[in-house]
Scaffold this motif. Sequence first.
Motif, short mmCIF file in Angstrom:
data_model
loop_
_atom_site.label_atom_id
_atom_site.label_comp_id
_atom_site.label_asym_id
_atom_site.label_seq_id
_atom_site.Cartn_x
_atom_site.Cartn_y
_atom_site.Cartn_z
N PHE A 43 0.91 -1.28 0.05
CA PHE A 43 -0.15 0.01 0.10
C PHE A 43 0.67 1.25 -0.01
CE2 PHE A 43 -1.73 3.67 2.58
CZ PHE A 43 -3.14 3.80 1.63
N GLU A 44 1.76 1.31 0.85
CA GLU A 44 2.56 2.62 1.08
C GLU A 44 3.49 2.90 -0.43
OE1 GLU A 44 4.95 1.82 4.73
OE2 GLU A 44 3.11 2.46 6.08
N SER A 45 3.92 1.65 -0.93
CA SER A 45 4.62 1.86 -2.08
C SER A 45 3.84 2.47 -3.19
CB SER A 45 5.22 0.35 -2.52
OG SER A 45 5.90 0.54 -3.70
N LEU A 46 2.68 1.83 -3.28
CA LEU A 46 1.44 2.13 -4.38
C LEU A 46 1.33 3.69 -4.35
CD1 LEU A 46 -0.98 -0.62 -4.57
CD2 LEU A 46 0.56 0.35 -6.28
N GLN A 47 1.25 4.31 -2.71
CA GLN A 47 1.10 5.55 -2.58
C GLN A 47 2.27 6.30 -3.00
OE1 GLN A 47 0.49 6.27 1.90
NE2 GLN A 47 -1.43 7.19 1.33
N ARG A 48 3.30 5.92 -2.61
CA ARG A 48 4.41 6.85 -2.99
C ARG A 48 4.64 7.02 -4.53
NH1 ARG A 48 6.82 3.66 1.23
NH2 ARG A 48 7.75 2.40 -0.13
N ARG A 49 4.39 5.79 -5.42
CA ARG A 49 4.66 5.96 -6.78
C ARG A 49 3.49 6.78 -7.21
NH1 ARG A 49 4.69 -0.49 -7.99
NH2 ARG A 49 3.91 -0.71 -5.52
N ALA A 50 2.31 6.71 -6.87
CA ALA A 50 1.40 7.67 -7.40
C ALA A 50 1.44 9.14 -7.39
CB ALA A 50 -0.17 7.36 -6.50
N ILE A 51 2.00 9.29 -6.08
CA ILE A 51 2.48 10.80 -5.97
C ILE A 51 3.52 11.17 -7.09
CG2 ILE A 51 3.62 12.37 -4.17
CD1 ILE A 51 1.98 10.63 -2.09
N LYS A 52 4.66 10.30 -7.04
CA LYS A 52 5.57 10.73 -7.80
C LYS A 52 5.42 10.83 -9.30
CE LYS A 52 9.83 9.05 -6.32
NZ LYS A 52 11.15 8.36 -6.03
N LEU A 53 4.52 9.56 -9.74
CA LEU A 53 4.14 9.78 -10.93
C LEU A 53 3.16 11.25 -11.49
CD1 LEU A 53 4.54 8.53 -13.90
CD2 LEU A 53 2.64 7.08 -13.35
N HIS A 54 2.51 11.43 -10.44
CA HIS A 54 1.38 12.69 -10.51
C HIS A 54 2.40 13.84 -10.72
CE1 HIS A 54 -0.41 15.83 -8.11
NE2 HIS A 54 -1.35 15.72 -9.00
N GLU A 55 3.21 13.95 -9.76
CA GLU A 55 4.39 15.11 -10.03
C GLU A 55 4.97 15.16 -11.00
OE1 GLU A 55 6.51 14.66 -6.39
OE2 GLU A 55 5.02 15.52 -5.05
N ALA A 56 5.36 14.14 -11.62
CA ALA A 56 6.23 14.15 -13.08
C ALA A 56 5.28 14.40 -14.13
CB ALA A 56 6.48 12.60 -13.12
N PHE A 57 4.25 14.05 -14.19
CA PHE A 57 3.23 14.47 -15.26
C PHE A 57 2.96 15.79 -15.29
CE2 PHE A 57 1.35 9.92 -15.52
CZ PHE A 57 2.04 9.77 -16.73
N ASN A 58 2.74 16.49 -13.94
CA ASN A 58 2.46 17.82 -13.85
C ASN A 58 3.80 18.87 -14.18
OD1 ASN A 58 -0.44 18.34 -13.46
ND2 ASN A 58 -0.03 17.06 -11.56
N SER A 59 4.80 18.22 -14.26
CA SER A 59 6.13 18.84 -14.49
C SER A 59 6.34 18.93 -16.04
CB SER A 59 7.22 18.09 -13.72
OG SER A 59 7.62 16.97 -14.34
N MET A 60 5.63 18.02 -16.88
CA MET A 60 5.89 18.14 -18.10
C MET A 60 5.03 19.05 -18.97
SD MET A 60 5.78 13.85 -18.88
CE MET A 60 6.41 12.81 -17.67
N GLU A 61 5.72 19.69 -20.06
CA GLU A 61 4.78 20.65 -21.09
C GLU A 61 3.71 20.38 -21.41
OE1 GLU A 61 5.70 23.11 -25.30
OE2 GLU A 61 7.13 21.63 -24.31
N GLY A 62 2.55 21.04 -21.02
CA GLY A 62 1.39 20.77 -21.82
C GLY A 62 0.25 19.68 -21.25
N ILE A 63 1.10 19.25 -19.99
CA ILE A 63 0.31 18.09 -19.34
C ILE A 63 -0.27 18.77 -17.81
CG2 ILE A 63 0.28 15.92 -18.01
CD1 ILE A 63 2.38 14.99 -20.28
N THR A 64 -1.54 18.25 -17.69
CA THR A 64 -1.95 18.40 -16.26
C THR A 64 -2.58 17.18 -15.80
OG1 THR A 64 -4.28 19.52 -17.23
CG2 THR A 64 -2.61 20.89 -16.52
N CYS A 65 -2.59 17.11 -14.75
CA CYS A 65 -2.85 15.61 -14.27
C CYS A 65 -3.63 15.85 -12.64
CB CYS A 65 -1.98 14.61 -14.10
SG CYS A 65 -2.15 13.01 -13.44
N ASN A 66 -4.68 15.31 -12.46
CA ASN A 66 -5.38 15.26 -11.09
C ASN A 66 -4.72 14.12 -10.16
OD1 ASN A 66 -7.20 17.29 -11.54
ND2 ASN A 66 -8.59 16.11 -12.29
N ARG A 67 -4.69 14.32 -8.89
CA ARG A 67 -3.89 13.38 -8.13
C ARG A 67 -4.82 12.19 -7.95
NH1 ARG A 67 -1.69 14.35 -1.73
NH2 ARG A 67 -0.98 12.09 -1.38
#
Length: 481
Positions: free
Chosen positions: A368-392
Amino acid sequence: MAIKNFSKVLTESTINQNIIKVEYAVRGELAIRAETIMQDLTKGKKYPFDKVTSCNIGNPQQLNQKPITFFRQVLYTRAPNNKFKVAALTEYTELLAEPKKLEGLFPKDAIERASLFMSHINSVGAYSHSQGILFHPSESGQVHPSASSGVQLGIQLITQNSNVGVMIPIPQYPLYTATLALFDAKPIPYYLDEGNDWALDIQQLRENLHKARGNNIDVRALVIINPGNPTGQCLSFDNMKEVIELCYQERLVLMADEVYQTNIYLPETRPFHSFKKVLMSMDEKFHQLELISFHSISKGMIGECGRRGGYFELSGIDPKVVAQIYKIASVALCPNVPGQIMLDLMLHPPQKGDESYDLYQKEYTGIFESLQRRAIKLHEAFNSMEGITCNRAQGAMYLFPKVQFPSKFLEECKEAGKNPDDVYSMEMLNATGVCVIPGSGFQQVEGTYHFRSTFLPPEDRIDAFISNLKKFHCEFMAKCQ
């Protein structure tokens, strides 16, 4: 004697045309291309990557999620003296004949649980009751080979004729449009609000319902996917009460797809509540509501997708209709028995004081905790990319980022008659080996473009996974300007 001009009975034009209408993006063109690449790699063909990462489907163990030990000890484990390399306490029941010989090889509670199963089912090679093993019986429960097959039976039950409509969320999980097409029913969309964390707007839902009924469509049911797929939202208690009130007032069967109910990443601010729980908390008049709730062993922290086990629970359904459901279930004789055993293990895991409890909690919490960390990390990565917005992700196993493509690229896609997110996703696969699903496969607001990705890649590879995606996206956007 050969028949001159022999013609086949089954052709694309002579088979059931509803089958032709069925589309299922999760196993569609991208997934087929990914399989081809995997075969190429095994033959030594060179690509810019050495393996395919399947983020198109919530299939945790395919991406190296470790199975829960207790479940496998009950189901599949090594026999004494390694006599059988893949034996099982429930498969090779001779192991249970002398439990003292198993001490030290298996936890006591695993032996006891396997023995209890076998006292009820005799053999995993025998048919069980059509309703499922009558072990922890529920008068309102129906076990199925998967939650998906339960959904299909539910929609089949509702579809009296081709004028029947079922309300589905957009974006939706393709199981629903595929099943509605198969049974020749009408999908009635309602749109989730991306700008408000994919919230459900009751007023818009009601307006869409009345519009469909105004067009003489017999709208009979409302599908809610909670937590959401592909969108990952989790409904609030008050919002769920509104849904129940709407269904009660408008005489709609409520179909609650709750297979991600333990994949909840913001438990303090947005916990999961089952529709059955919310319904039972309300005034008694609402208890008449027809509710079908679905759950599965494929998701959660156990991810036993290939074992195929699920159930649906019936609330407020006419007993004569329930009898018809059991009749249809009996045509298939029974769900697969090992899947039923895993279902029971999911619902009744080791308890405090059991020998297996500490290890079970450690493994479950770790996943569970690993999924939680990966969800946050990938969410932040997508939002850092040009032209991409992503809900948590509030729940489930997916992110559904929106991509704002350059106008030049959109024009080129229009001229070529291609969906922009299809092109983007295919280029991502060919460049990185990452297989996602274009938003068009889930349907989306016109003029918007998305893709769905799981956040299941192993945690020790997630940084490299994100780095490859960023590199691809940056190069893609640069060439499309």
